[in-house]
Design a protein around this motif. Structure first.
Motif, PDB file in Angstrom:
ATOM      1  N   THR A  31       0.850  -1.141   0.000  1.00  7.85           N
ATOM      2  CA  THR A  31       0.000   0.000   0.000  1.00  7.85           C
ATOM      3  C   THR A  31       0.887   1.190   0.000  1.00  7.85           C
ATOM      4  O   THR A  31       2.023   1.122   0.367  1.00  7.85           O
ATOM      5  CB  THR A  31      -0.871   0.050   1.222  1.00  7.85           C
ATOM      6  N   SER A  32       0.573   1.925  -0.299  1.00  9.33           N
ATOM      7  CA  SER A  32       1.474   2.964  -0.328  1.00  9.33           C
ATOM      8  C   SER A  32       2.158   3.262   0.866  1.00  9.33           C
ATOM      9  O   SER A  32       2.755   3.268   1.078  1.00  9.33           O
ATOM     10  CB  SER A  32       0.790   4.130  -0.697  1.00  9.33           C
ATOM     11  N   HIS A 399      -3.600   0.963  -4.021  1.00 10.17           N
ATOM     12  CA  HIS A 399      -3.502   1.749  -5.251  1.00 10.17           C
ATOM     13  C   HIS A 399      -3.975   0.932  -6.450  1.00 10.17           C
ATOM     14  O   HIS A 399      -3.901   1.413  -7.584  1.00 10.17           O
ATOM     15  CB  HIS A 399      -2.057   2.196  -5.486  1.00 10.17           C
ATOM     16  N   GLN A 424      -5.484   6.006  -0.220  1.00 11.29           N
ATOM     17  CA  GLN A 424      -4.270   6.020  -1.034  1.00 11.29           C
ATOM     18  C   GLN A 424      -3.302   7.055  -0.455  1.00 11.29           C
ATOM     19  O   GLN A 424      -3.710   7.980   0.236  1.00 11.29           O
ATOM     20  CB  GLN A 424      -4.580   6.384  -2.500  1.00 11.29           C
ATOM     21  N   ALA A 429      -1.064   7.756  -6.831  1.00 10.49           N
ATOM     22  CA  ALA A 429      -2.351   7.174  -7.245  1.00 10.49           C
ATOM     23  C   ALA A 429      -3.474   8.204  -7.184  1.00 10.49           C
ATOM     24  O   ALA A 429      -4.619   7.870  -6.876  1.00 10.49           O
ATOM     25  CB  ALA A 429      -2.700   5.951  -6.397  1.00 10.49           C
ATOM     26  N   SER A 433      -7.736   7.966  -6.662  1.00  4.74           N
ATOM     27  CA  SER A 433      -8.463   8.708  -5.628  1.00  4.74           C
ATOM     28  C   SER A 433      -9.469   9.673  -6.240  1.00  4.74           C
ATOM     29  O   SER A 433     -10.615   9.777  -5.778  1.00  4.74           O
ATOM     30  CB  SER A 433      -7.478   9.483  -4.751  1.00  4.74           C
ATOM     31  N   LYS A 457      -6.710  10.284   2.134  1.00  8.02           N
ATOM     32  CA  LYS A 457      -5.324  10.377   1.702  1.00  8.02           C
ATOM     33  C   LYS A 457      -4.409  10.227   2.912  1.00  8.02           C
ATOM     34  O   LYS A 457      -4.613  10.870   3.929  1.00  8.02           O
ATOM     35  CB  LYS A 457      -5.061  11.720   1.003  1.00  8.02           C
TER      36      LYS A 457
END
Length: 507
Positions: A31-32, A399, A424, A429, A433, A457
């Motif tokens: 994931t990010s 993402h 995200q 990404a 979003s 975010k």
């Protein structure tokens, strides 16, 4: 409570991403930020390992798509292709021009084989700088440049006023809120390491409290205060230092002061309506992290309407379905609500290879099936159980546009029984979003009673110097996610061209 009632189906674009190389597709399993501090540096070792296993499909790449949404529990037939002509609004149009330009500049550097290597070397030097000239917190000129570029792309601010202003701007764009993390990391000096070697790690000492636990507690409490009701705060237990690391590794309960510190964080979060995401970490620590997560979930997730404590579940691990099923059974039996943050995973390089699914498509199928079961509150072959499904809430931290679309299909069809939040990384990404934000806003225009999709975010706060290690990890992640970075670059360039055409009346 954030819920997603049934409404008229609004589909995300049916664009498929290009095939990923072994290295670039590693990032889809992360994931990010939700990424780990150590994972980026370990990815290259994993890429070498996969080349040795060329006789079977790699965990990082797949030549066929995963099962359709119809195969998942509680869902409806597959998502039909979107009629692109029916959508006149570009998703990225919700972003201000400054963010478009900054994202374009960042992705141009990140996707360039010429510009990225020297940029990474510079960031490594800055992240580990002991020279005042290279320390952003001590060099005003360097701090100004970084704060207007990479820092602004991924971070919330250096102080309360800046953080609140950033949160307000994101919400004005249409995002529901933020997942906020504290960037400062505990750094042990050589003298501290010597003291630790002499001390009994099983005992809580004054040094542990003063130099490790209290700084972590105070920074996390301040983060909870900066977050707004409905937002999330992400935290790592290992940020509390060496004693926490020892206790987690040996599956011990938190020591007295550490336990009281975690309680203080949980109580403040519950009182303010902020939710806590306990991050997953390396496999050797994860059982201990799960123990602590469930301990505090039992205490603070006493309302069926919401969850204060969320555990993190990594779908690339073979035991993930069993862990999720066991925790759901505990929640069902003991009458508390389970909070689930679902990620693909972040420790490919450092954890034993046998922990992971054999192929990326297996990971994708696991992720999508767990998400579907919890969202629809329906037992399945993946998430197994008996009797009534317990109260649960889920954060889809991904993402991966296909996973987002699958969850959206369930929500749009009215099949979502658990609260859901999409998440995200800030600065990455954005096309995923913004598609969610644009679809949500369109639905509200057509139906005033439609609730907005919960889109969050993830970003961190702290001084420019404190955030440098986090920014380095983001740069390294972009290097690993070559195709995704190029997709982001192309999306930002396309949006800039669209705006230019609109100005001259050509759009």
């Amino acid at each position: 409570m954030i819920s997603v009632p049934g409404r008229r189906a609004i589909r995300l674009p049916g664009r498929r991403t290009a095939s990923l190389s072994s290295t670039s597709s590693i990032s889809l399993l992360r994931t990010s930020s939700l990424a780990s501090p150590t994972s980026s540096s370990c990815l290259f070792a994993m890429a070498n390992t996969t080349r040795k296993h060329h006789s079977r499909r790699s965990i990082h790449s797949s030549e066929r798509r995963t099962s359709t949404v119809a195969d998942l529990p509680g869902t409806l037939p597959p998502i039909p292709p979107q009629d692109v002509a029916a959508s006149n609004r570009a998703p990225l149009s919700v972003l201000p021009l400054s963010m478009i330009l900054r994202s374009l500049a960042t992705t141009v550097v990140s996707s360039s084989p010429i510009l990225l290597p020297p940029s990474l070397r510079i960031m490594v030097a800055l992240a580990h700088a002991k020279n005042p000239v290279l320390n952003p917190d001590m060099n005003p000129l360097l701090r100004f440049f970084l704060k207007k570029s990479f820092y602004a792309q991924f971070c919330a601010g250096e102080n309360a006023a800046e953080v609140r202003a950033t949160i307000s701007r994101l919400k004005d764009i249409g995002f529901t809120g933020v997942i906020l993390g504290y960037a400062k990391e505990v750094v042990l000096e050589s003298s501290d390491a010597k003291d630790m070697a002499k001390a009994n790690l099983g005992e809580e000492t004054a040094r542990d409290i003063e130099k490790e636990i209290n700084p972590w507690r105070d920074g996390t409490l301040e983060t909870v205060r900066l977050a707004e009701p409905g937002d999330f705060v992400a935290l790592k237990f290992t940020g509390a230092g060496s004693l926490a690391l020892h206790q987690l590794k040996n599956r011990l309960l938190p020591s007295q002061h550490l336990g009281e510190s975690i309680d203080a964080i949980c109580e403040l979060a519950r009182d303010r309506g902020v939710r806590l995401l306990f991050d997953a970490e390396q496999d050797m620590l994860q059982d201990g992290i799960d123990d602590w997560t469930m301990k505090f979930a039992r205490k603070y997730n006493d309302s069926p309407e919401t969850a204060t404590i969320y555990g993190t579940y990594q779908a690339y691990k073979k035991n993930c379905p069993a862990v999720v099923s066991r925790h759901l059974a505990d929640a069902q039996r003991e009458g508390f609500t389970l909070g689930v943050k679902l990620v693909r995973g972040a420790y490919l390089g450092s954890d034993p290879r046998e922990c992971f699914h054999d192929t990326k498509e297996d990971t994708d199928a696991c992720y999508n099936s767990i998400a579907s079961s919890i969202l629809a509150r329906q037992w399945s072959a993946t998430v197994q159980g008996e009797g009534e499904f317990p109260n649960a809430h889920i954060v889809l931290a991904t993402h991966n546009v296909e996973s987002v679309r699958r969850a959206r299909a369930i929500c749009d069809a009215g099949g979502a029984k658990s609260d859901i939040a999409f998440a995200q990384l800030q600065g990455m990404a954005d096309e995923v979003s913004c598609e969610l934000v644009e679809a949500s806003q369109s639905a509200q225009k057509e139906n005033a009673n439609a609730r907005p999709l919960p889109v969050y975010k993830y970003l961190v706060w702290g001084t420019t110097g404190e955030c440098m290690k986090y920014l380095l990890r983001r740069a390294q992640e972009n290097k690993d996610a070559v195709q995704r970075t190029r997709n982001g670059r192309d999306a930002m360039w396309g949006e800039l061209v669209r705006r230019c055409k609109s100005v001259v009346g050509m759009a």
